[in-house]
Scaffold this motif. Sequence first.
Motif, short mmCIF file in Angstrom:
data_model
loop_
_atom_site.label_atom_id
_atom_site.label_comp_id
_atom_site.label_asym_id
_atom_site.label_seq_id
_atom_site.Cartn_x
_atom_site.Cartn_y
_atom_site.Cartn_z
N TRP A 74 0.87 -1.19 0.23
CA TRP A 74 -0.13 0.12 0.32
C TRP A 74 1.09 1.26 -0.04
O TRP A 74 1.83 1.33 0.79
CB TRP A 74 -0.99 0.14 1.14
CG TRP A 74 -2.16 -0.73 1.46
CD1 TRP A 74 -2.12 -1.85 1.77
CD2 TRP A 74 -3.61 -0.62 1.74
NE1 TRP A 74 -3.28 -2.76 1.60
CE2 TRP A 74 -4.46 -1.40 1.86
CE3 TRP A 74 -4.41 0.61 1.74
CZ2 TRP A 74 -5.85 -2.14 1.18
CZ3 TRP A 74 -5.63 0.20 1.48
CH2 TRP A 74 -6.84 -0.50 1.66
N ILE A 75 0.00 1.78 -0.52
CA ILE A 75 1.15 3.52 -0.64
C ILE A 75 -0.10 4.53 0.48
O ILE A 75 -1.49 4.49 -0.35
CB ILE A 75 1.56 3.79 -1.48
CG1 ILE A 75 1.98 2.96 -2.23
CG2 ILE A 75 1.86 5.62 -1.72
CD1 ILE A 75 3.11 3.76 -3.92
N LEU A 76 0.17 5.85 1.37
CA LEU A 76 -1.11 6.02 2.12
C LEU A 76 -0.37 7.79 1.92
O LEU A 76 0.91 7.93 2.56
CB LEU A 76 -0.40 5.79 3.26
CG LEU A 76 -1.63 4.35 3.74
CD1 LEU A 76 -2.01 3.91 5.39
CD2 LEU A 76 -2.90 4.38 3.12
N GLU A 100 -3.03 -4.17 15.50
CA GLU A 100 -3.26 -4.95 13.92
C GLU A 100 -3.90 -3.85 13.43
O GLU A 100 -5.13 -4.32 13.57
CB GLU A 100 -3.20 -6.42 14.37
CG GLU A 100 -3.95 -7.13 12.92
CD GLU A 100 -4.23 -8.75 12.99
OE1 GLU A 100 -4.44 -9.34 12.29
OE2 GLU A 100 -4.20 -9.02 14.61
N PRO A 101 -2.83 -3.43 12.33
CA PRO A 101 -3.86 -2.48 11.21
C PRO A 101 -4.40 -3.38 9.97
O PRO A 101 -4.15 -4.81 10.21
CB PRO A 101 -2.84 -2.01 10.94
CG PRO A 101 -1.66 -1.84 12.06
CD PRO A 101 -2.14 -3.35 12.16
N PRO A 102 -5.30 -3.23 9.26
CA PRO A 102 -6.10 -4.08 8.71
C PRO A 102 -4.92 -4.10 7.02
O PRO A 102 -5.91 -4.72 6.32
CB PRO A 102 -7.20 -2.90 8.08
CG PRO A 102 -6.86 -2.09 8.30
CD PRO A 102 -5.61 -1.99 8.71
N TYR A 103 -4.31 -3.99 6.65
CA TYR A 103 -3.26 -3.93 5.66
C TYR A 103 -2.29 -5.11 5.89
O TYR A 103 -2.26 -5.64 4.05
CB TYR A 103 -2.13 -2.43 5.18
CG TYR A 103 -2.67 -1.49 5.63
CD1 TYR A 103 -3.76 -0.67 4.73
CD2 TYR A 103 -2.60 -0.98 6.79
CE1 TYR A 103 -4.14 0.62 4.91
CE2 TYR A 103 -3.59 0.68 6.39
CZ TYR A 103 -4.23 0.83 5.47
OH TYR A 103 -4.61 2.47 6.57
N HIS A 104 -2.24 -5.35 6.44
CA HIS A 104 -1.19 -7.32 6.64
C HIS A 104 -0.11 -6.94 5.36
O HIS A 104 0.46 -8.32 4.93
CB HIS A 104 -2.19 -8.30 6.55
CG HIS A 104 -3.73 -7.96 7.10
ND1 HIS A 104 -3.40 -8.41 8.40
CD2 HIS A 104 -4.50 -7.82 6.73
CE1 HIS A 104 -4.49 -8.32 8.83
NE2 HIS A 104 -5.03 -7.90 8.28
N THR A 105 0.02 -6.28 4.90
CA THR A 105 1.40 -5.90 3.86
C THR A 105 2.33 -4.97 3.99
O THR A 105 2.08 -3.57 5.36
CB THR A 105 0.97 -5.73 2.47
OG1 THR A 105 0.35 -4.17 2.44
CG2 THR A 105 0.16 -6.43 1.77
N PRO A 106 3.25 -4.05 3.03
CA PRO A 106 4.50 -2.99 3.90
C PRO A 106 3.69 -1.88 3.22
O PRO A 106 2.59 -2.14 2.39
CB PRO A 106 5.50 -3.74 2.90
CG PRO A 106 5.54 -5.11 2.51
CD PRO A 106 4.25 -5.13 2.83
N VAL A 107 3.67 -0.82 3.98
CA VAL A 107 2.89 -0.02 3.97
C VAL A 107 3.80 1.86 3.70
O VAL A 107 4.39 1.76 4.73
CB VAL A 107 1.50 0.83 4.75
CG1 VAL A 107 0.76 1.87 4.63
CG2 VAL A 107 0.71 -0.74 4.94
N PHE A 108 3.69 1.97 3.00
CA PHE A 108 4.72 2.97 2.56
C PHE A 108 4.24 4.35 2.75
O PHE A 108 2.56 4.58 1.88
CB PHE A 108 5.76 3.33 1.28
CG PHE A 108 6.24 1.54 1.34
CD1 PHE A 108 7.13 1.66 1.51
CD2 PHE A 108 5.62 1.21 0.42
CE1 PHE A 108 8.30 0.95 1.08
CE2 PHE A 108 6.13 -0.56 0.70
CZ PHE A 108 7.80 -0.42 1.04
N VAL A 109 4.92 5.10 3.72
CA VAL A 109 4.01 6.11 3.83
C VAL A 109 4.50 7.65 3.43
O VAL A 109 5.64 7.86 4.01
CB VAL A 109 4.04 6.20 5.66
CG1 VAL A 109 3.03 8.06 6.11
CG2 VAL A 109 2.19 5.24 5.76
N LEU A 110 3.74 8.66 3.14
CA LEU A 110 4.50 9.66 2.33
C LEU A 110 4.61 10.74 3.25
O LEU A 110 3.23 11.48 4.18
CB LEU A 110 3.29 10.40 1.09
CG LEU A 110 4.32 9.54 -0.65
CD1 LEU A 110 2.74 9.83 -0.68
CD2 LEU A 110 5.30 9.63 -1.09
#
Length: 226
Positions: A74-76, A100-110
């Motif tokens: 994800w990207i946020l 426990e966030p709902p993403y369950h993957t790597p998340v890249f935050v700008l």
Amino acid sequence: MVANLRVQSFAISIDGFGAGTNQDLHNPLGVGGADLMEWFFHTRVWRRMHGHEGGETGIDNSMAEQGFAGIGAWILGRNMFGPVRGPWPDESWKGWWGEEPPYHTPVFVLTHHPRASLKMAGGTEFHFVTEGIYAALQRASAAAGSGDVRLGGGVSTIRQFLDAALIDELHLAIRPVLLGSGEHLLRGIDARASGYECAKYVTGERAMHVFLRKRLTIQPTSSVHA
């Protein structure tokens, strides 16, 4: 294989706003912004994300399920991660979602302000990217493996990627409400000139689901003359 960049289940009002005014801790989507998500709150997907049984299983739910299928990263934008502005005062804020966030993957935050990566329960790991949208997309694509990258928002972040024609598919859940003011998604952006078209639309129980995709460019074939 290059990962597709997808915006899924992004709700806007019929006057084009993806968030209301005065976003803060108590109004994550701004004043009136929660009305945009009414289509999602009733779905089985939403209830399961929060550990509850039941929920509706109609078209809106099906659209929400599609948004999680095949996503490898994800990207946020920073506003989607939380209400903290400016330099990080500390690392106490870990997102809106609990341990426990709902993403369950790597998340890249700008963000404009560096911060160490944050590993959460359930496979979510937040990485904070200060080098801009192209760097975030490159890192997310590498992390996604064989999956796609989902661009979660908010409005300003989607506008940046859309203006650069980096989004492959944009799924808008258009709610029959008027916000009147807030953050407008498409104002000043000529998506048609950037190569986007409406590929399909589906009427759900509480939203109209519209899918914008890049037009396919057909290369002319060269002819060989004897």
